[in-house]
Design a protein around this motif. Sequence first.
Motif, PDB file in Angstrom:
ATOM      1  N   SER A 286      48.348  42.036  48.397  1.00 56.61           N
ATOM      2  CA  SER A 286      47.225  42.149  49.055  1.00 56.61           C
ATOM      3  C   SER A 286      46.043  42.656  48.461  1.00 56.61           C
ATOM      4  O   SER A 286      44.866  42.208  48.555  1.00 56.61           O
ATOM      5  N   ASN A 287      46.297  43.631  47.123  1.00 60.40           N
ATOM      6  CA  ASN A 287      45.194  44.239  46.677  1.00 60.40           C
ATOM      7  C   ASN A 287      44.828  42.986  45.762  1.00 60.40           C
ATOM      8  O   ASN A 287      43.458  42.913  45.503  1.00 60.40           O
ATOM      9  N   TRP A 288      45.850  42.243  45.313  1.00 62.19           N
ATOM     10  CA  TRP A 288      45.233  41.288  44.440  1.00 62.19           C
ATOM     11  C   TRP A 288      44.571  40.019  45.311  1.00 62.19           C
ATOM     12  O   TRP A 288      43.171  39.723  44.722  1.00 62.19           O
ATOM     13  N   ILE A 289      44.754  39.704  46.122  1.00 61.85           N
ATOM     14  CA  ILE A 289      44.113  38.544  47.020  1.00 61.85           C
ATOM     15  C   ILE A 289      42.707  39.325  47.503  1.00 61.85           C
ATOM     16  O   ILE A 289      41.733  38.813  47.767  1.00 61.85           O
ATOM     17  N   CYS A 290      42.813  40.584  47.915  1.00 59.81           N
ATOM     18  CA  CYS A 290      41.456  41.249  48.187  1.00 59.81           C
ATOM     19  C   CYS A 290      40.575  41.341  47.150  1.00 59.81           C
ATOM     20  O   CYS A 290      39.400  40.982  47.396  1.00 59.81           O
ATOM     21  N   PHE A 291      41.009  41.411  45.937  1.00 56.53           N
ATOM     22  CA  PHE A 291      40.056  41.477  44.708  1.00 56.53           C
ATOM     23  C   PHE A 291      39.554  40.094  44.621  1.00 56.53           C
ATOM     24  O   PHE A 291      38.489  39.984  44.233  1.00 56.53           O
ATOM     25  N   ILE A 292      40.326  38.714  44.779  1.00 55.95           N
ATOM     26  CA  ILE A 292      39.821  37.535  44.674  1.00 55.95           C
ATOM     27  C   ILE A 292      38.753  37.563  45.880  1.00 55.95           C
ATOM     28  O   ILE A 292      37.865  36.792  45.596  1.00 55.95           O
ATOM     29  N   GLY A 293      39.029  38.004  46.880  1.00 58.14           N
ATOM     30  CA  GLY A 293      37.884  37.816  47.956  1.00 58.14           C
ATOM     31  C   GLY A 293      36.915  38.594  47.877  1.00 58.14           C
ATOM     32  O   GLY A 293      35.685  38.041  48.102  1.00 58.14           O
ATOM     33  N   THR A 294      36.705  39.802  47.107  1.00 56.80           N
ATOM     34  CA  THR A 294      35.607  40.549  46.887  1.00 56.80           C
ATOM     35  C   THR A 294      34.579  39.972  45.750  1.00 56.80           C
ATOM     36  O   THR A 294      33.580  40.319  45.512  1.00 56.80           O
ATOM     37  N   ASN A 295      35.383  39.085  44.832  1.00 55.52           N
ATOM     38  CA  ASN A 295      35.052  38.557  43.877  1.00 55.52           C
ATOM     39  C   ASN A 295      34.715  36.764  44.118  1.00 55.52           C
ATOM     40  O   ASN A 295      34.815  36.009  42.991  1.00 55.52           O
TER      41      ASN A 295
END
Length: 359
Positions: A286-295
């Motif tokens: 979820s943190n990895w996908i969240c990073f993709i979302g924020t960037n």
Amino acid sequence: MEWELLGIILAGVGALYLWVFRIPYSFPHPLANPVGRENRFDILRGFAMIGIVIIHIHSYFQFFHPADTSVIRTTLFLSNLSRFSVPLFILTSAIFLRKKEGYWISKFKNLLVPYTFASVFGYLVKYNHYTVLEFLQFYLLGKVFAPFYFVPLLIQFYIFFYIFEKILMNSKYSNLLLFVSFFINLSSNLGFFDSLLPKDYHSISIFNYIFFFLLGIRIGLSKEEKNKPTANVFVLFGTFSLIILFFLTCFSGVYVIDFKNHHLIYPIFFFLAIWEILPKLNHKVSNWICFIGTNSLFIFLLHPFVIHMMHSFDPYSFGGPFFGYILTLILNVGIPTAIAVIVQKGKSLYQSHHSLERQ
């Protein structure tokens, strides 16, 4: 129309199910986290960004191997499965939208400036004959690269919100506006506005996504319910998931239909289903996908360059269709993400150095 009609029927059945069994359910609150922004919306944007890449990978494989029906129908299935992506971006962009000081300055710095640089560079890379008039047309319509249409579309919604903010942010009108926008969006999907609008405008028509924008505003206006009972909707979502997967398989594998980006119900179903699944995701994932979302802006603007350059190479040359698909996905998400990491670290070092100099 078949997919649209199926979605409307499923939505009606779902609403009836919740009503008959008195199952409480409400839209997810955008500020469930009291200390800041709810990061699950960024995770949703991460899913949407990966979905956009998957849609374009299908075109990449189709370009080289249109006759390889088994592979193309598989990539088409994954592409159709990802058609929630653009509506979800519109929806999440509206949730936290507020008319405040610096409204247009932030849009200019964070969206228009990167889009302008990417469009100029992309035009020079992709095309052989250059004219100012053609570039301006491509720039305004988002045609330098296929996914760039999203920026002119989003800018229209920002203008729309800026003009009608008082009405849109009035909770008294939110349900009525949402109801009206549903039928406007449905009419647009069925082509009722095609003859009334210029042909070049069809791809960036706000009527194609207005329901998702107003739904995002509606979610942004919702209030956190205290002591809200837990809604057990997994049976409903599980049943609908099987139905949707069956029809996706039929449309993709049998009829070979390439879905539109702006069907109404499927993106909402995906949004709600994933929202229920998110708390159960592995924390690192979820943190990895969240990073993709924020960037996501980095990936959105840079991924077309990657996939354009990759058209010089047959995807099968990367180890066959399976490994070629996986590698293409990794490169188109990974390269822009890596650039985002480098830029962020550069900014952090610059700010630290600047802070030390002041001291």
